[in-house]
Design a protein around this motif. Structure first.
Motif, PDB file in Angstrom:
ATOM      1  N   MET A   1     -18.115  30.271 -13.651  1.00 43.21           N
ATOM      2  CA  MET A   1     -18.890  30.620 -15.102  1.00 43.21           C
ATOM      3  C   MET A   1     -20.015  31.272 -14.356  1.00 43.21           C
ATOM      4  SD  MET A   1     -19.945  27.898 -16.756  1.00 43.21           S
ATOM      5  CE  MET A   1     -21.529  28.099 -18.713  1.00 43.21           C
ATOM      6  N   GLN A   2     -21.498  32.069 -14.948  1.00 46.74           N
ATOM      7  CA  GLN A   2     -22.595  31.956 -14.064  1.00 46.74           C
ATOM      8  C   GLN A   2     -23.421  31.239 -15.800  1.00 46.74           C
ATOM      9  OE1 GLN A   2     -22.654  36.253 -12.552  1.00 46.74           O
ATOM     10  NE2 GLN A   2     -24.368  34.960 -11.941  1.00 46.74           N
ATOM     11  N   ALA A   3     -24.591  30.868 -15.355  1.00 49.43           N
ATOM     12  CA  ALA A   3     -24.963  29.990 -16.789  1.00 49.43           C
ATOM     13  C   ALA A   3     -25.869  30.984 -18.155  1.00 49.43           C
ATOM     14  CB  ALA A   3     -26.347  29.932 -16.311  1.00 49.43           C
ATOM     15  N   LEU A   4     -25.560  32.630 -16.925  1.00 50.78           N
ATOM     16  CA  LEU A   4     -26.245  33.049 -17.805  1.00 50.78           C
ATOM     17  C   LEU A   4     -24.972  34.431 -18.793  1.00 50.78           C
ATOM     18  CD1 LEU A   4     -29.602  34.269 -17.347  1.00 50.78           C
ATOM     19  CD2 LEU A   4     -29.215  32.381 -19.220  1.00 50.78           C
ATOM     20  N   ASP A   5     -23.880  33.628 -18.641  1.00 48.78           N
ATOM     21  CA  ASP A   5     -23.168  34.569 -19.274  1.00 48.78           C
ATOM     22  C   ASP A   5     -22.381  35.163 -20.432  1.00 48.78           C
ATOM     23  OD1 ASP A   5     -21.635  35.085 -16.518  1.00 48.78           O
ATOM     24  OD2 ASP A   5     -20.189  33.324 -16.559  1.00 48.78           O
ATOM     25  N   GLY A   6     -23.096  36.354 -21.341  1.00 49.86           N
ATOM     26  CA  GLY A   6     -22.474  36.362 -22.611  1.00 49.86           C
ATOM     27  C   GLY A   6     -23.578  36.410 -23.408  1.00 49.86           C
ATOM     28  N   ILE A   7     -24.438  36.527 -22.107  1.00 54.59           N
ATOM     29  CA  ILE A   7     -26.396  37.092 -22.809  1.00 54.59           C
ATOM     30  C   ILE A   7     -26.504  38.683 -22.341  1.00 54.59           C
ATOM     31  CG2 ILE A   7     -28.798  37.089 -22.848  1.00 54.59           C
ATOM     32  CD1 ILE A   7     -27.279  34.861 -23.700  1.00 54.59           C
ATOM     33  N   LEU A 353     -27.943  27.191  -7.444  1.00 54.52           N
ATOM     34  CA  LEU A 353     -27.513  26.352  -8.715  1.00 54.52           C
ATOM     35  C   LEU A 353     -26.124  25.895  -8.261  1.00 54.52           C
ATOM     36  CD1 LEU A 353     -29.913  28.042 -10.083  1.00 54.52           C
ATOM     37  CD2 LEU A 353     -28.153  27.377 -12.552  1.00 54.52           C
ATOM     38  N   SER A 354     -25.252  24.660  -8.320  1.00 50.07           N
ATOM     39  CA  SER A 354     -24.625  23.767  -8.064  1.00 50.07           C
ATOM     40  C   SER A 354     -22.530  24.672  -8.607  1.00 50.07           C
ATOM     41  CB  SER A 354     -25.095  22.938  -7.341  1.00 50.07           C
ATOM     42  OG  SER A 354     -24.484  22.105  -8.583  1.00 50.07           O
ATOM     43  N   ALA A 355     -23.274  24.602  -9.748  1.00 56.85           N
ATOM     44  CA  ALA A 355     -22.353  25.063 -10.563  1.00 56.85           C
ATOM     45  C   ALA A 355     -22.075  26.189 -11.589  1.00 56.85           C
ATOM     46  CB  ALA A 355     -22.313  23.751 -11.688  1.00 56.85           C
ATOM     47  N   THR A 356     -23.323  26.528 -11.624  1.00 53.39           N
ATOM     48  CA  THR A 356     -23.260  28.281 -12.001  1.00 53.39           C
ATOM     49  C   THR A 356     -24.573  29.001 -11.261  1.00 53.39           C
ATOM     50  OG1 THR A 356     -24.772  27.348 -13.309  1.00 53.39           O
ATOM     51  CG2 THR A 356     -22.761  27.620 -14.245  1.00 53.39           C
ATOM     52  N   PRO A 357     -23.876  29.412  -9.744  1.00 58.00           N
ATOM     53  CA  PRO A 357     -24.880  30.250  -8.942  1.00 58.00           C
ATOM     54  C   PRO A 357     -25.160  31.403  -9.192  1.00 58.00           C
ATOM     55  CG  PRO A 357     -22.191  29.925  -8.357  1.00 58.00           C
ATOM     56  CD  PRO A 357     -22.644  28.905  -9.015  1.00 58.00           C
ATOM     57  N   ALA A 358     -26.045  31.724  -8.607  1.00 52.65           N
ATOM     58  CA  ALA A 358     -26.304  33.587  -8.930  1.00 52.65           C
ATOM     59  C   ALA A 358     -25.154  33.875  -8.276  1.00 52.65           C
ATOM     60  CB  ALA A 358     -27.680  33.854  -8.300  1.00 52.65           C
TER      61      ALA A 358
END
Length: 399
Positions: A1-7, A353-358
């Motif tokens: 998963m990445q933070a901006l998935d779906g954008i 980012l530890s959970a949703t890295p680039a």
């Protein structure tokens, strides 16, 4: 998963400020659809030399994690394609001159009517309001207009530009800040909004303490080379074999530096005890320090000051930075597969980012590489795509 998935981001920007912004969004998982002019593309594709296996190094640096499609924005069919894309787009980014988007039919009001949730980010040289709004904006022009060149260079020299395109990239980062803020706001309101980012505004913000100091004193800062207006010693000095930076930002560090280097006489000198005293007697102290450091080897100075916890360091060349073991350990050099460029390397991700890295999911695309793919996702048939290609609504497939 990445933070901006779906954008999804529809990127009509070119050159550097806009593409740098969308690259950063793509690094965090956003789907960036880069819309380019058929046959020509983003003008940075022609910013040469240098090239890497025939492709502009300038273009390669800021266009990873994007899909490229070519559209003639002036054609009726091209407008239809953009409107179709906007229906399912979260963010629209453009950096044309003021009024251009409206003339093409892609102004905020037109697109917001199609998609009320659309976040529309406009990046320009001087902003979309104000008496200078119609002026073209380039990094060099704004380094001068925004005051940066007036404080860059040696005191007895001419104004100088910063060695990289700092105004463009700074505006790109502020655009990311605005877009992410608007995405959070949309979660609360359900609606998008217009974001106005300018190179000049970003530059004025960078003046920061220098602007506040001017309002406090009525005296604008000038060029000081590597020195600092409020801290001494805080600049570059020459040693017997090179140059070294001393970053002594408080009185405690000054005492430690004097102890480490055996400068007890300077530590006890009433002219230099407090930082305000050192600033008042800047020229005398700098001359004394320079005279002493010029007799020492750089590595000796590093060792003594590092052991004492005093900030110091070398002035690296670009190649020395890129090959430094710490930079490598921080994974700041990305190696990417590319269909043309062998062993492509670009600067890495500055935010960890530890959970949703680039991630580097896509190499910088070839011109129009994903045109058919994106049009297919919109439901257009291969036959319709070929008709548009024949009419030059879209560009040729990349070879």
């Amino acid at each position: 998963m990445q933070a901006l998935d779906g954008i999804r981001v529809l990127d009509l920007s070119r050159t550097l400020a806009g593409p740098f912004c969308t690259m950063l969004l793509g690094d965090m998982g956003a789907d960036i659809i880069k819309v380019e002019q058929p046959e020509l593309g983003d003008e940075t594709r022609r910013f040469t030399p240098p090239t890497w296996d025939g492709i502009s190094s300038y273009y390669l640096a800021s266009n990873r994690n994007k899909r490229s499609m070519t559209i003639d924005l002036k054609s009726d069919e091209g407008k239809e394609i953009i409107y179709s894309l906007v229906k399912n787009t979260d963010v629209f980014v453009e950096n044309f001159r003021t009024g251009t988007m409206e003339k093409l039919g892609f102004g905020y009001d037109e697109l917001q009517a199609i998609n009320p949730r659309l976040i529309y980010c406009s990046v320009s040289g001087f902003g979309r309001t104000g008496p200078e709004r119609n002026r073209a904006g380039y990094d060099l022009l704004l380094q001068g207009f925004g005051g940066l060149m007036s404080i860059t260079g040696e005191a007895d020299g001419t104004p100088a530009k910063v060695g990289t395109s700092i105004v463009d990239m700074n505006a790109g980062m502020f655009a990311v800040y605005g877009i992410l803020t608007a995405l959070i706001a949309r979660e609360k309101t359900g609606l998008g909004q217009f974001i106005d980012v300018s190179l000049l505004d970003g530059q004025v913000v960078l003046l920061n303490y220098l602007a506040t100091s001017y309002f406090a004193t009525g005296k604008p800062a000038g060029r000081m080379g590597t020195a600092h207006p409020s801290l001494v010693p805080y600049q570059a000095f020459s040693t017997c074999d090179g140059q070294i930076i001393l970053a002594i930002a408080n009185d405690g560090l000054w005492k430690k530096a004097c102890q480490a280097l055996g400068w007890e006489d300077l530590a006890g000198d009433d002219r230099f005890v407090m930082n305000a005293d050192r600033v008042a007697h800047r020229s005398e102290l700098i001359d004394l320090i320079q005279g002493r450091l010029s007799r020492l080897n750089s590595e000796v100075v590093y060792e003594l000051l590092d052991a004492a916890g005093v900030p110091c360091g070398p002035i690296h060349s670009i190649d020395e930075v890129l090959h430094h073991p710490h930079v490598r350990e921080r994974e700041m050099i990305l190696e990417m597969e590319h269909p043309i460029v062998k062993n492509l390397k670009v600067p890495g991700f500055p935010v960890k980012l530890s959970a949703t890295p680039a991630k580097a999911n896509r190499y910088p695309p070839l011109l129009g590489e994903h045109t058919d793919e994106v049009l297919g996702e919109l439901g257009y048939t291969p036959d319709q795509i070929e008709v548009w290609r024949t009419k030059k609504v879209i560009g040729a497939r990349p070879v």
